[in-house]
Design a protein around this motif. Structure first.
Motif, mmCIF file in Angstrom:
data_model
loop_
_atom_site.group_PDB
_atom_site.id
_atom_site.type_symbol
_atom_site.label_atom_id
_atom_site.label_comp_id
_atom_site.label_asym_id
_atom_site.label_seq_id
_atom_site.Cartn_x
_atom_site.Cartn_y
_atom_site.Cartn_z
ATOM 1 N N ILE A 126 -15.820 -2.863 3.404
ATOM 2 C CA ILE A 126 -16.184 -2.514 4.780
ATOM 3 C C ILE A 126 -16.174 -1.004 4.969
ATOM 4 N N LEU A 127 -15.268 -0.334 4.264
ATOM 5 C CA LEU A 127 -15.141 1.118 4.387
ATOM 6 C C LEU A 127 -15.947 1.874 3.336
ATOM 7 N N GLY A 128 -16.773 1.174 2.560
ATOM 8 C CA GLY A 128 -17.595 1.841 1.558
ATOM 9 C C GLY A 128 -16.793 2.369 0.395
ATOM 10 N N MET A 129 -15.661 1.745 0.112
ATOM 11 C CA MET A 129 -14.763 2.173 -0.963
ATOM 12 C C MET A 129 -14.805 1.158 -2.101
ATOM 13 N N ASP B 289 -7.281 -0.774 8.875
ATOM 14 C CA ASP B 289 -6.523 0.274 9.577
ATOM 15 C C ASP B 289 -5.652 1.064 8.609
ATOM 16 N N ARG B 290 -5.002 0.381 7.692
ATOM 17 C CA ARG B 290 -4.127 1.065 6.739
ATOM 18 C C ARG B 290 -4.912 1.978 5.808
ATOM 19 N N LEU B 291 -6.071 1.520 5.355
ATOM 20 C CA LEU B 291 -6.914 2.374 4.509
ATOM 21 C C LEU B 291 -7.408 3.585 5.282
ATOM 22 N N LEU B 292 -7.763 3.387 6.548
ATOM 23 C CA LEU B 292 -8.218 4.503 7.383
ATOM 24 C C LEU B 292 -7.097 5.521 7.634
ATOM 25 N N GLN B 293 -5.848 5.057 7.560
ATOM 26 C CA GLN B 293 -4.705 5.955 7.744
ATOM 27 C C GLN B 293 -4.347 6.675 6.442
ATOM 28 N N GLY B 294 -5.124 6.446 5.391
ATOM 29 C CA GLY B 294 -4.898 7.158 4.139
ATOM 30 C C GLY B 294 -4.081 6.425 3.106
ATOM 31 N N GLU B 295 -3.746 5.169 3.350
ATOM 32 C CA GLU B 295 -3.002 4.409 2.351
ATOM 33 C C GLU B 295 -3.941 3.924 1.247
ATOM 34 N N ILE B 296 -3.377 3.711 0.085
ATOM 35 C CA ILE B 296 -4.130 3.161 -1.037
ATOM 36 C C ILE B 296 -3.572 1.771 -1.320
ATOM 37 N N ALA B 297 -4.469 0.799 -1.322
ATOM 38 C CA ALA B 297 -4.048 -0.579 -1.577
ATOM 39 C C ALA B 297 -3.665 -0.757 -3.035
ATOM 40 N N PRO B 298 -2.728 -1.662 -3.310
ATOM 41 C CA PRO B 298 -2.451 -1.994 -4.709
ATOM 42 C C PRO B 298 -3.737 -2.534 -5.348
ATOM 43 N N PRO B 299 -3.887 -2.392 -6.645
ATOM 44 C CA PRO B 299 -5.091 -2.898 -7.305
ATOM 45 C C PRO B 299 -5.265 -4.396 -7.084
ATOM 46 N N ILE B 300 -6.520 -4.800 -6.954
ATOM 47 C CA ILE B 300 -6.793 -6.230 -6.931
ATOM 48 C C ILE B 300 -6.812 -6.693 -8.375
ATOM 49 N N LYS B 301 -6.731 -7.999 -8.598
ATOM 50 C CA LYS B 301 -6.774 -8.547 -9.952
ATOM 51 C C LYS B 301 -8.079 -9.326 -10.118
ATOM 52 N N MET C 271 0.838 -1.178 0.000
ATOM 53 C CA MET C 271 0.000 0.000 0.000
ATOM 54 C C MET C 271 0.880 1.238 0.000
ATOM 55 N N THR C 272 0.406 2.252 -0.653
ATOM 56 C CA THR C 272 1.156 3.491 -0.718
ATOM 57 C C THR C 272 0.366 4.601 -0.053
ATOM 58 N N LYS C 273 1.041 5.665 0.303
ATOM 59 C CA LYS C 273 0.373 6.802 0.939
ATOM 60 C C LYS C 273 -0.539 7.504 -0.045
ATOM 61 N N GLY C 274 -1.622 8.019 0.453
ATOM 62 C CA GLY C 274 -2.561 8.760 -0.372
ATOM 63 C C GLY C 274 -3.963 8.602 0.167
ATOM 64 N N LEU C 275 -4.913 9.203 -0.477
ATOM 65 C CA LEU C 275 -6.297 9.100 -0.039
ATOM 66 C C LEU C 275 -6.960 7.920 -0.702
ATOM 67 N N GLY C 276 -7.806 7.224 0.036
ATOM 68 C CA GLY C 276 -8.602 6.159 -0.544
ATOM 69 C C GLY C 276 -9.731 6.763 -1.355
ATOM 70 N N GLU C 277 -10.262 6.003 -2.269
ATOM 71 C CA GLU C 277 -11.362 6.493 -3.085
ATOM 72 C C GLU C 277 -12.671 5.990 -2.509
#
Length: 120
Positions: free
Chosen positions: A84-87, A54-66, A1-7
């Motif tokens: 779970i986070l409505g993303m 937790d990582r998504l809530l901290q603003g990380e963006i997960a790598p794309p799923i396949k 995961m990288t830093k940034g805002l989740g969508e």
């Protein structure tokens, strides 16, 4: 995961929890209710999903799923954490192998285990 805002922009667009430790098997079922996505995994690790939340809530963006069509071929934990986070997770094309094709089932039927698989 990288830093940034989740969508934000999932089906409900609203988080079901405020921290990973609040995620339970019941939370997962609620987040996936009515989801037509297919999984080829037998199960997922609750502690791994809690960490991803937790990582998504901290603003990380997960790598794309396949995904191959509506089948997740890699990224079940990230997919569920996002739901779970409505993303909506980012998706890259994947290839469903003939072996995995025999294991298809609706993601709402995936087993949630308390065993920590160590996903990071």
């Amino acid at each position: 995961m990288t830093k940034g805002l989740g969508e934000v922009g999932g089906a409900k667009g609203q988080a079901l929890v405020t921290k990973g430790s609040e995620v339970t098997a019941e939370t997962i079922q609620k987040a996936l209710q009515g989801d037509k996505t297919i999984s080829v995994q037998d199960g997922v690790s609750l502690p791994a999903i809690q960490r991803y939340v937790d990582r998504l809530l901290q603003g990380e963006i997960a790598p794309p799923i396949k995904m191959d069509g509506n089948v997740i071929v890699d990224g079940n934990h990230r997919y569920i954490a996002a739901k779970i986070l409505g993303m909506e997770p980012k998706v890259d094309p994947g290839i469903l192998t003939s072996y995995k094709a025999t294991k298809q089932k609706p993601i709402v039927e995936i087993e949630v285990t308390s065993v920590d698989w160590g996903n990071r």
